[in-house]
Motif scaffolding. Structure first.
Motif, PDB file in Angstrom:
ATOM      1  N   SER A   1       0.811  -1.218   0.000  1.00  0.00           N
ATOM      2  CA  SER A   1       0.000   0.000   0.000  1.00  0.00           C
ATOM      3  C   SER A   1       0.844   1.268   0.000  1.00  0.00           C
ATOM      4  N   VAL A   2       2.053   1.202   0.540  1.00  0.00           N
ATOM      5  CA  VAL A   2       2.905   2.388   0.609  1.00  0.00           C
ATOM      6  C   VAL A   2       3.543   2.697  -0.741  1.00  0.00           C
ATOM      7  N   ALA A   3       4.102   1.700  -1.410  1.00  0.00           N
ATOM      8  CA  ALA A   3       4.925   1.954  -2.596  1.00  0.00           C
ATOM      9  C   ALA A   3       4.190   1.772  -3.922  1.00  0.00           C
ATOM     10  N   THR A   4       3.116   1.001  -3.941  1.00  0.00           N
ATOM     11  CA  THR A   4       2.425   0.768  -5.204  1.00  0.00           C
ATOM     12  C   THR A   4       1.927   2.048  -5.874  1.00  0.00           C
ATOM     13  N   PRO A   5       1.424   3.036  -5.111  1.00  0.00           N
ATOM     14  CA  PRO A   5       0.990   4.286  -5.777  1.00  0.00           C
ATOM     15  C   PRO A   5       2.099   4.981  -6.562  1.00  0.00           C
ATOM     16  N   LEU A   6       3.368   4.814  -6.162  1.00  0.00           N
ATOM     17  CA  LEU A   6       4.454   5.390  -6.947  1.00  0.00           C
ATOM     18  C   LEU A   6       4.514   4.736  -8.317  1.00  0.00           C
ATOM     19  N   MET A   7       4.347   3.415  -8.358  1.00  0.00           N
ATOM     20  CA  MET A   7       4.356   2.708  -9.631  1.00  0.00           C
ATOM     21  C   MET A   7       3.201   3.184 -10.507  1.00  0.00           C
TER      22      MET A   7
ATOM     23  N   ILE B   1       4.036   6.602 -11.943  1.00  0.00           N
ATOM     24  CA  ILE B   1       4.988   6.496 -13.054  1.00  0.00           C
ATOM     25  C   ILE B   1       4.268   6.149 -14.352  1.00  0.00           C
ATOM     26  N   ILE B   2       3.365   5.167 -14.298  1.00  0.00           N
ATOM     27  CA  ILE B   2       2.615   4.766 -15.491  1.00  0.00           C
ATOM     28  C   ILE B   2       1.754   5.923 -15.997  1.00  0.00           C
ATOM     29  N   GLN B   3       1.102   6.625 -15.069  1.00  0.00           N
ATOM     30  CA  GLN B   3       0.278   7.772 -15.462  1.00  0.00           C
ATOM     31  C   GLN B   3       1.115   8.822 -16.183  1.00  0.00           C
ATOM     32  N   PHE B   4       2.304   9.109 -15.648  1.00  0.00           N
ATOM     33  CA  PHE B   4       3.134  10.178 -16.202  1.00  0.00           C
ATOM     34  C   PHE B   4       3.749   9.791 -17.545  1.00  0.00           C
TER      35      PHE B   4
ATOM     36  N   THR C   1      -7.271   2.613 -10.046  1.00  0.00           N
ATOM     37  CA  THR C   1      -7.430   1.586 -11.076  1.00  0.00           C
ATOM     38  C   THR C   1      -6.076   1.036 -11.515  1.00  0.00           C
ATOM     39  N   ILE C   2      -5.122   1.942 -11.701  1.00  0.00           N
ATOM     40  CA  ILE C   2      -3.770   1.498 -12.088  1.00  0.00           C
ATOM     41  C   ILE C   2      -3.143   0.683 -10.968  1.00  0.00           C
ATOM     42  N   ASN C   3      -3.394   1.087  -9.710  1.00  0.00           N
ATOM     43  CA  ASN C   3      -2.895   0.306  -8.574  1.00  0.00           C
ATOM     44  C   ASN C   3      -3.371  -1.141  -8.661  1.00  0.00           C
ATOM     45  N   LEU C   4      -4.650  -1.298  -8.966  1.00  0.00           N
ATOM     46  CA  LEU C   4      -5.217  -2.647  -9.066  1.00  0.00           C
ATOM     47  C   LEU C   4      -4.514  -3.447 -10.156  1.00  0.00           C
ATOM     48  N   MET C   5      -4.272  -2.831 -11.288  1.00  0.00           N
ATOM     49  CA  MET C   5      -3.606  -3.514 -12.401  1.00  0.00           C
ATOM     50  C   MET C   5      -2.190  -3.919 -12.009  1.00  0.00           C
ATOM     51  N   ILE C   6      -1.493  -3.021 -11.288  1.00  0.00           N
ATOM     52  CA  ILE C   6      -0.121  -3.315 -10.870  1.00  0.00           C
ATOM     53  C   ILE C   6      -0.093  -4.445  -9.860  1.00  0.00           C
ATOM     54  N   LEU C   7      -1.046  -4.442  -8.925  1.00  0.00           N
ATOM     55  CA  LEU C   7      -1.115  -5.524  -7.939  1.00  0.00           C
ATOM     56  C   LEU C   7      -1.314  -6.871  -8.628  1.00  0.00           C
TER      57      LEU C   7
ATOM     58  N   GLY D   1      14.908  10.781 -18.405  1.00  0.00           N
ATOM     59  CA  GLY D   1      14.077  10.581 -17.222  1.00  0.00           C
ATOM     60  C   GLY D   1      12.954   9.584 -17.407  1.00  0.00           C
ATOM     61  N   SER D   2      12.263   9.614 -18.549  1.00  0.00           N
ATOM     62  CA  SER D   2      11.137   8.700 -18.754  1.00  0.00           C
ATOM     63  C   SER D   2      11.588   7.246 -18.789  1.00  0.00           C
ATOM     64  N   ILE D   3      12.744   7.005 -19.418  1.00  0.00           N
ATOM     65  CA  ILE D   3      13.284   5.640 -19.467  1.00  0.00           C
ATOM     66  C   ILE D   3      13.660   5.172 -18.067  1.00  0.00           C
ATOM     67  N   ILE D   4      14.260   6.074 -17.286  1.00  0.00           N
ATOM     68  CA  ILE D   4      14.649   5.724 -15.913  1.00  0.00           C
ATOM     69  C   ILE D   4      13.414   5.440 -15.063  1.00  0.00           C
ATOM     70  N   MET D   5      12.333   6.188 -15.290  1.00  0.00           N
ATOM     71  CA  MET D   5      11.093   5.916 -14.558  1.00  0.00           C
ATOM     72  C   MET D   5      10.607   4.494 -14.814  1.00  0.00           C
ATOM     73  N   LEU D   6      10.639   4.087 -16.081  1.00  0.00           N
ATOM     74  CA  LEU D   6      10.213   2.727 -16.406  1.00  0.00           C
ATOM     75  C   LEU D   6      11.153   1.695 -15.787  1.00  0.00           C
ATOM     76  N   TRP D   7      12.447   2.026 -15.761  1.00  0.00           N
ATOM     77  CA  TRP D   7      13.422   1.128 -15.124  1.00  0.00           C
ATOM     78  C   TRP D   7      13.102   0.989 -13.630  1.00  0.00           C
ATOM     79  N   VAL D   8      12.776   2.114 -12.983  1.00  0.00           N
ATOM     80  CA  VAL D   8      12.378   2.084 -11.574  1.00  0.00           C
ATOM     81  C   VAL D   8      11.127   1.234 -11.405  1.00  0.00           C
ATOM     82  N   PHE D   9      10.170   1.402 -12.312  1.00  0.00           N
ATOM     83  CA  PHE D   9       8.920   0.640 -12.236  1.00  0.00           C
ATOM     84  C   PHE D   9       9.187  -0.865 -12.267  1.00  0.00           C
TER      85      PHE D   9
END
Length: 508
Positions: free
Chosen positions: A207-213, A216-219, A229-235, A404-412
Motif C-alpha cells: 500500500s505504501v509503494a504501489t501508488p508510486l508505480m 509512473i505509469i500515469q506520467f 485503477t492502475i494500482n489494481l492492475m499493478i497488484l 528521465g522517462s526511461i529511468i522511470m520505467l526502469w524504476v517501475f
C-alpha cells in the motif's frame, strides 16, 4: 489417495481462520473506509504513545544481542551438520536475503524519505536539514532493523537445520521454553498472531509503494485513468510475477532475486555516474553515515517524552514495528537458505550484504535529490509542502535525470521485481504455516502456495481502495507488531537455551 493424505497434513485452522478474518477486514475497508481508518488511527496512537518505549528497547536489545551471538561461542555453530558446506554462493545467498527482506519500499523511501523528514520540526531541533535529514533514513533502515531479521534467522536456521524440527512456525521456535504447551492453545495462538502479522506487513508494503508505480505509469504514458485503477492492475501484475517464480521453487526465486539485484545495482550506478551530483553524493553520504554512527545510541533511545514533535512515535517506532511484522516471513527464508553457514557467518554476512546494500541505496538515491535541493537547482521541499504529494515529488526527482522517462520505467520494473522476490519468500513462509509438518527440504504443495499468493494481495487492495493515509498504513504494522514483539523475545530466549544444550552435548 495422495490428495486425501495431503489434505490430512493441512492445518485447516491456521489456514482458514486467518483467511476468514482477513476477508472480513477487507470487507470493512471497502464498505466503511472512513470509520475503519479512524479506528486504526486510535489504536495506533494508543500503542505508539503508551508502549512506544517498548518498541525502542526491543530494537536496541536485538542489535546488541546480534553482536554478542556473532562473537561468542554461539557463532561457531553450523546451521546444519558440523562439516556441511553452504548450498548457495555468497552472492546468490546475499541477493536472495536482500531482496526478500526489503521489497520495493527501499526505492520509494530511498528517493523520498529525507524530504518527509525535512518538514518535521524535530529536524530543526537537531540542526539543519542538510546535516540531519539524511541521517535518519540510514538509521531507520540499517543495523537495528536487520538485527531483527538476523537474530531470528539464526534461531529459525538452528531449529530447522540443527534440531531438524518439522513444523516451520513461530510456535515451534518457542518449544524449548513452552514445552508441551507448544502443541496446545498457546502455540496455536502464537501461530495465528504470526499469520496476521504476516498479512499486515504485506498490506503495509504494497500500500505504501504501489501508488508510486501507478504515478509512473500515469506520467510516462499520459494515462488519465485513476491511480486506484492502475494500482489494481499493478497488484495483479505483481501477483502474477511472484506467483510464477514461486511455483518454480527456490531456483525460480533465486533467479528472480539475481535479476532484481542487477536491475537495482544498474539504477544506483546510473544515478551516481550520470546524475551530475557524484561529489555531493559521496561526501554527504560519508558525513551522514559518520553522524549516524556517532549518535547511534541517542537515536536509538530518543522517546520525545514531552511530545514536542512526536517524531519517534511517527517514524522510529513505526519502522521498528514495520520490520517486526516482516520477521514472520523474512527470517524463516533467510534461515532456510543459510544452511551450511555458521551463525557468525550468517549474522556478519547479513550485515555486510543487507545493511551495506541498503545504506548504499539511501546514500546514492537520497543524496542525489538533496544535492539538487541544496545547490538551488530544484526546490523539492517547497514543491512537496505545497501539494503534499510525495509520489509526484519522486516523479519530479526522476525527471531531472538524463532520459528521465526511461529511468522511470526502469524504476517501475525494478519495483515489480523487488515486490515479486519479497512476496515469494512471504508466500512460501505462509504456505509452510498451513502444514502440520514438513520434512527437511520439502516445499508446500503448489496449490497451497497459490492460495497464499492470492490471499496476500487482498488486504493491500482493500487499503488502496479505502484511500488510507500514510499514517493509517503505518498503523497496520504498529498494531500487528505489538504482540509479535513479545513472541520474538520468547523465540530468542528459546534459541539461547536450546543452543546452550546443544553445545554442552557437542563437548561430550
Amino acid at each position: 489417495m495422495d490428495s486425501i493424505n495431503h489434505q490430512k497434513r493441512i492445518d485447516w485452522m491456521i489456514t482458514l481462520v486467518p483467511f476468514t478474518l482477513i476477508s472480513f477486514l477487507c470487507l470493512l475497508f471497502f464498505l466503511i473506509p472512513d470509520q475503519s481508518n479512524e479506528v486504526l488511527g486510535l489504536i495506533r496512537s494508543f500503542l505508539g504513545d503508551t508502549f512506544g518505549v517498548c518498541y525502542l528497547a526491543i530494537g536496541l536489545s536485538f542489535f546488541i544481542l546480534s553482536i554478542y551471538i556473532a562473537i561468542s561461542q554461539y557463532g561457531d555453530i553450523v546451521l546444519g551438520t558440523p562439516k556441511e558446506q553452504p548450498k548457495y554462493s555468497f552472492f546468490t545467498w546475499g541477493t536472495m536475503m536482500f531482496t526478500c527482506g526489503l521489497a520495493a519500499d527501499i526505492l520509494f523511501y530511498s528517493f523520498s524519505e529525507w524530504i518527509l523528514y525535512a518538514l518535521d520540526p524535530h529536524i530543526s531541533e537537531m540542526g539543519t536539514v542538510q546535516d540531519w535529514a539524511g541521517v535518519y533514513p540510514l538509521f531507520h533502515w540499517s543495523f537495528i532493523p536487520w538485527s531483527f531479521y538476523l537474530v531470528l534467522a539464526v534461531s529459525f536456521g538452528f531449529m530447522l537445520h540443527v534440531r531438524h524440527r518439522a513444523r516451520q512456525r513461530f510456535s515451534e521456535a518457542c518449544r524449548p521454553i513452552l514445552g508441551k504447551y507448544t502443541d496446545g492453545i498457546i502455540g496455536r495462538f502464537i501461530d495465528l498472531l504470526a499469520v496476521f502479522a504476516l498479512v499486515a506487513g504485506t498490506a503495509t508494503t504494497f500500500s505504501v509503494a504501489t501508488p508510486l508505480m501507478a504515478t509512473i505509469i500515469q506520467f510516462v504514458f499520459s494515462i488519465k485513468v485513476s491511480r486506484t485503477t492502475i494500482n489494481l492492475m499493478i497488484l495483479i501484475l505483481t501477483c502474477f510475477v511472484y506467483t510464477y517464480s514461486l511455483l518454480h521453487g527456490i531456483k525460480g526465486i533465486s533467479n528472480l532475486a539475481n535479476l532484481c539485484f542487477y536491475m537495482f545495482l544498474a539504477l544506483l550506478v546510473y544515478v551516481l555516474l550520470f546524475g551530475g551530483e557524484t561529489r555531493y553524493i559521496i561526501e554527504t553520504g560519508f558525513s551522514t553515515f559518520g553522524r549516524m554512527v556517532q549518535n547511534f545510541i541517542s537515536l536509538s533511545t530518543y522517546t520525545d517524552p514531552l511530545r514536542t514533535t512526536h517524531f519517534p512515535q511517527n517514524w522510529t517506532i513505526y519502522y521498528w514495528a514495520y520490520w517486526m511484522v516482516w520477521c514472520v516471513a523474512a527470517p524463516f527464508f533467510i534461515g532456510s537458505i543459510s544452511r551450511g553457514r555458521t551463525i557468525r557467518q550468517t549474522i556478519l554476512g547479513g550485515y555486510m550484504f543487507g545493511v551495506g546494500s541498503t545504506l548504499i541505496s539511501f546514500i546514492l538515491l537520497g543524496n542525489y535529490s538533496m544535492g539538487l535541493q541544496f545547490r538551488g537547482i530544484v526546490d523539492f521541499i517547497g514543491n512537496y509542502s505545497q501539494n503534499m504529494d510525495i509520489y509526484g515529488t519522486i516523479i519530479d526527482i526522476l525527471q531531472t535525470l538524463p532520459f528521465g522517462s526511461i529511468i522511470m520505467l526502469w524504476v517501475f520494473f525494478t519495483m515489480v521485481a523487488f515486490y515479486a522476490t519479497s512476496f515469494d519468500s512471504i508466500a512460501l513462509s505462509a504456505a509452510c504455516y498451513s502444514y502440520k509438518k514438513l520434512d527437511s527440504g520439502e516445499l508446500p504443495h503448489k496449490s497451497i502456495q497459490l492460495m497464499w499468493c492470492i490471499l496476500l494481495i487482498l488486504l493491500p487492495m482493500a487499503l488502496l481502495f479505502s484511500q488510507s493515509s500514510m499514517s493509517n498504513l503505518q498503523s497496520v504494522s504498529i498494531i500487528a507488531a505489538f504482540p509479535i514483539s513479545i513472541v520474538m523475545l520468547l523465540i530468542v530466549v528459546s534459541f539461547l537455551k536450546d543452543a546452550d544444550v546443544y553445545m554442552k552435548q557437542s563437548l561430550k
